[in-house]
Design a protein around this motif. Structure first.
Motif, PDB file in Angstrom:
ATOM      1  N   SER A 177       0.848  -1.200   0.000  1.00 43.00           N
ATOM      2  CA  SER A 177       0.000   0.000   0.000  1.00 43.00           C
ATOM      3  C   SER A 177       0.874   1.236   0.000  1.00 43.00           C
ATOM      4  O   SER A 177       1.832   1.336   0.767  1.00 43.00           O
ATOM      5  CB  SER A 177      -0.907   0.005   1.232  1.00 43.00           C
ATOM      6  N   MET A 178       0.542   2.180  -0.877  1.00 47.03           N
ATOM      7  CA  MET A 178       1.218   3.471  -0.913  1.00 47.03           C
ATOM      8  C   MET A 178       0.170   4.544  -0.656  1.00 47.03           C
ATOM      9  O   MET A 178      -0.891   4.552  -1.291  1.00 47.03           O
ATOM     10  CB  MET A 178       1.907   3.690  -2.258  1.00 47.03           C
ATOM     11  N   LEU A 179       0.470   5.420   0.289  1.00 49.16           N
ATOM     12  CA  LEU A 179      -0.480   6.433   0.712  1.00 49.16           C
ATOM     13  C   LEU A 179       0.168   7.806   0.651  1.00 49.16           C
ATOM     14  O   LEU A 179       1.288   7.993   1.141  1.00 49.16           O
ATOM     15  CB  LEU A 179      -0.933   6.179   2.153  1.00 49.16           C
ATOM     16  N   LEU A 180      -0.538   8.777   0.090  1.00 50.00           N
ATOM     17  CA  LEU A 180      -0.116  10.169   0.138  1.00 50.00           C
ATOM     18  C   LEU A 180      -0.849  10.786   1.319  1.00 50.00           C
ATOM     19  O   LEU A 180      -2.089  10.854   1.332  1.00 50.00           O
ATOM     20  CB  LEU A 180      -0.459  10.891  -1.163  1.00 50.00           C
ATOM     21  N   VAL A 181      -0.080  11.192   2.329  1.00 54.61           N
ATOM     22  CA  VAL A 181      -0.652  11.609   3.608  1.00 54.61           C
ATOM     23  C   VAL A 181      -0.215  13.034   3.916  1.00 54.61           C
ATOM     24  O   VAL A 181       0.948  13.403   3.720  1.00 54.61           O
ATOM     25  CB  VAL A 181      -0.188  10.654   4.737  1.00 54.61           C
ATOM     26  N   ASP A 182      -1.140  13.818   4.410  1.00 46.76           N
ATOM     27  CA  ASP A 182      -0.843  15.185   4.848  1.00 46.76           C
ATOM     28  C   ASP A 182      -1.382  15.364   6.262  1.00 46.76           C
ATOM     29  O   ASP A 182      -2.597  15.313   6.480  1.00 46.76           O
ATOM     30  CB  ASP A 182      -1.482  16.201   3.897  1.00 46.76           C
ATOM     31  N   GLY A 183      -0.479  15.511   7.224  1.00 48.61           N
ATOM     32  CA  GLY A 183      -0.895  15.714   8.611  1.00 48.61           C
ATOM     33  C   GLY A 183      -1.773  14.609   9.156  1.00 48.61           C
ATOM     34  O   GLY A 183      -2.720  14.869   9.888  1.00 48.61           O
ATOM     35  N   GLY A 184      -1.505  13.371   8.782  1.00 47.35           N
ATOM     36  CA  GLY A 184      -2.283  12.235   9.268  1.00 47.35           C
ATOM     37  C   GLY A 184      -3.523  11.932   8.452  1.00 47.35           C
ATOM     38  O   GLY A 184      -4.230  10.966   8.730  1.00 47.35           O
ATOM     39  N   LEU A 209      -3.064   3.821  -3.224  1.00 50.39           N
ATOM     40  CA  LEU A 209      -3.053   2.773  -4.247  1.00 50.39           C
ATOM     41  C   LEU A 209      -2.344   1.569  -3.668  1.00 50.39           C
ATOM     42  O   LEU A 209      -1.704   1.652  -2.619  1.00 50.39           O
ATOM     43  CB  LEU A 209      -2.386   3.241  -5.552  1.00 50.39           C
ATOM     44  N   ASP A 210      -2.448   0.466  -4.365  1.00 54.52           N
ATOM     45  CA  ASP A 210      -1.728  -0.737  -3.990  1.00 54.52           C
ATOM     46  C   ASP A 210      -0.956  -1.233  -5.201  1.00 54.52           C
ATOM     47  O   ASP A 210      -1.437  -1.153  -6.334  1.00 54.52           O
ATOM     48  CB  ASP A 210      -2.689  -1.834  -3.511  1.00 54.52           C
ATOM     49  N   ILE A 211       0.251  -1.720  -4.940  1.00 53.00           N
ATOM     50  CA  ILE A 211       1.041  -2.398  -5.960  1.00 53.00           C
ATOM     51  C   ILE A 211       0.924  -3.892  -5.670  1.00 53.00           C
ATOM     52  O   ILE A 211       1.178  -4.331  -4.546  1.00 53.00           O
ATOM     53  CB  ILE A 211       2.525  -1.976  -5.914  1.00 53.00           C
ATOM     54  N   VAL A 246      -6.401   2.495  -7.226  1.00 53.32           N
ATOM     55  CA  VAL A 246      -5.877   3.864  -7.243  1.00 53.32           C
ATOM     56  C   VAL A 246      -7.048   4.801  -6.978  1.00 53.32           C
ATOM     57  O   VAL A 246      -8.044   4.797  -7.701  1.00 53.32           O
ATOM     58  CB  VAL A 246      -5.227   4.186  -8.603  1.00 53.32           C
ATOM     59  N   VAL A 247      -6.909   5.620  -5.934  1.00 53.21           N
ATOM     60  CA  VAL A 247      -8.034   6.475  -5.554  1.00 53.21           C
ATOM     61  C   VAL A 247      -7.533   7.744  -4.856  1.00 53.21           C
ATOM     62  O   VAL A 247      -6.517   7.719  -4.161  1.00 53.21           O
ATOM     63  CB  VAL A 247      -9.016   5.684  -4.641  1.00 53.21           C
ATOM     64  N   THR A 248      -8.244   8.828  -5.074  1.00 50.51           N
ATOM     65  CA  THR A 248      -7.991  10.103  -4.387  1.00 50.51           C
ATOM     66  C   THR A 248      -9.285  10.508  -3.709  1.00 50.51           C
ATOM     67  O   THR A 248     -10.373  10.337  -4.273  1.00 50.51           O
ATOM     68  CB  THR A 248      -7.552  11.195  -5.391  1.00 50.51           C
ATOM     69  N   SER A 249      -9.168  11.064  -2.506  1.00 47.07           N
ATOM     70  CA  SER A 249     -10.384  11.482  -1.791  1.00 47.07           C
ATOM     71  C   SER A 249     -11.104  12.570  -2.581  1.00 47.07           C
ATOM     72  O   SER A 249     -10.482  13.352  -3.310  1.00 47.07           O
ATOM     73  CB  SER A 249     -10.048  11.986  -0.388  1.00 47.07           C
ATOM     74  N   LYS A 250     -12.426  12.621  -2.447  1.00 52.48           N
ATOM     75  CA  LYS A 250     -13.233  13.609  -3.170  1.00 52.48           C
ATOM     76  C   LYS A 250     -12.716  15.020  -2.928  1.00 52.48           C
ATOM     77  O   LYS A 250     -12.617  15.830  -3.844  1.00 52.48           O
ATOM     78  CB  LYS A 250     -14.706  13.533  -2.722  1.00 52.48           C
ATOM     79  N   GLU A 251     -12.381  15.310  -1.688  1.00 53.68           N
ATOM     80  CA  GLU A 251     -11.963  16.659  -1.309  1.00 53.68           C
ATOM     81  C   GLU A 251     -10.603  17.047  -1.897  1.00 53.68           C
ATOM     82  O   GLU A 251     -10.302  18.231  -2.031  1.00 53.68           O
ATOM     83  CB  GLU A 251     -11.889  16.793   0.216  1.00 53.68           C
ATOM     84  N   ALA A 252      -9.792  16.060  -2.254  1.00 52.95           N
ATOM     85  CA  ALA A 252      -8.426  16.341  -2.728  1.00 52.95           C
ATOM     86  C   ALA A 252      -8.267  16.177  -4.235  1.00 52.95           C
ATOM     87  O   ALA A 252      -7.170  16.386  -4.754  1.00 52.95           O
ATOM     88  CB  ALA A 252      -7.448  15.429  -1.997  1.00 52.95           C
ATOM     89  N   GLY A 274      -3.478  17.089  -8.415  1.00 53.68           N
ATOM     90  CA  GLY A 274      -2.275  16.382  -8.832  1.00 53.68           C
ATOM     91  C   GLY A 274      -1.779  15.337  -7.856  1.00 53.68           C
ATOM     92  O   GLY A 274      -0.729  14.737  -8.075  1.00 53.68           O
ATOM     93  N   TYR A 275      -2.531  15.087  -6.773  1.00 48.92           N
ATOM     94  CA  TYR A 275      -2.084  14.124  -5.771  1.00 48.92           C
ATOM     95  C   TYR A 275      -2.069  12.695  -6.316  1.00 48.92           C
ATOM     96  O   TYR A 275      -1.150  11.927  -6.057  1.00 48.92           O
ATOM     97  CB  TYR A 275      -2.950  14.182  -4.515  1.00 48.92           C
ATOM     98  N   GLY A 276      -3.090  12.338  -7.066  1.00 52.94           N
ATOM     99  CA  GLY A 276      -3.143  11.006  -7.653  1.00 52.94           C
ATOM    100  C   GLY A 276      -1.982  10.777  -8.606  1.00 52.94           C
ATOM    101  O   GLY A 276      -1.327   9.733  -8.570  1.00 52.94           O
ATOM    102  N   ARG A 277      -1.703  11.769  -9.450  1.00 54.59           N
ATOM    103  CA  ARG A 277      -0.586  11.667 -10.396  1.00 54.59           C
ATOM    104  C   ARG A 277       0.737  11.526  -9.647  1.00 54.59           C
ATOM    105  O   ARG A 277       1.598  10.720 -10.012  1.00 54.59           O
ATOM    106  CB  ARG A 277      -0.542  12.892 -11.298  1.00 54.59           C
TER     107      ARG A 277
END
Length: 193
Positions: A50-57, A63-65, A85-91, A95-98
């Protein structure tokens, strides 16, 4: 903002719950589903990372590889693919998903995989191309199992196969993957990654 990586089963519970919430936004499950919100969702045999783009928790994108050995044109290759592969609605739209998909491609290279390949909905092709992936012309992934195949070209599915070739062996065999049916066979849980 940081990118965190964990084997799926070792992802901290609070982050896994956030990921499942984002996944539910994108792909709502059937009502009454009794799967725990923090349960892993991939076959452990595919070594899910699992790979996660995290900001302040807060998880903004995830996404998962998935990875396994495949046989194609009589040769063995270590292959990986992107899943969920998914990005939260609010974000979305920032460009976070990319950023995360690009990092996942780099992670696959670092894992010494021969190639990466996966399917996506046709409207997402340009998104994945912008993150370094390329269309694999005429290629069809055969998912599921040999006894119950799940091809990516089934009627009404609307998928395109994306790929990149990382190792010398992968690059040398690249032409054999074009316009071919690739026996991925990831199993019954992850019919196509």
């Amino acid at each position: 903002m940081q990118i965190l990586s964990f084997p799926e089963a070792a992802t901290p519970t609070d982050l896994r719950v956030q990921v499942r919430t984002i996944q539910e936004q994108a792909w709502p499950s059937e009502s009454g589903s009794d799967v725990p919100v923090d349960a892993p969702c991939h076959d452990p045999a595919l070594r899910p990372l699992s790979m996660l783009l995290v900001d302040g928790g807060t998880v903004l994108a995830a996404l998962d590889i998935l990875a396994k050995e495949i046989v194609h044109a009589g040769r063995r290759f270590s292959a990986g693919g992107l899943s969920t592969v998914v990005t939260s609605k609010e974000a979305r739209g920032r460009g976070y998903g990319r950023q995360l998909v690009t990092a996942a491609r780099e992670k696959m290279i670092a894992q010494s995989l021969d190639l990466g390949l996966f399917t996506c909905d046709r409207p997402l092709q340009a998104f994945y191309e912008s993150a370094g992936w390329r269309v694999l012309p005429g290629a069809v992934l055969i998912g599921g199992t040999p006894q119950a195949p799940f091809p990516s070209d089934q009627p009404g599915f609307g998928k395109v196969t994306m790929a990149d070739f990382f190792s010398p062996a992968g690059r040398q065999a690249q032409a054999s993957f074009r316009h071919s049916r690739i026996q991925l066979y990831p199993g019954e849980i992850d019919k196509l990654w």
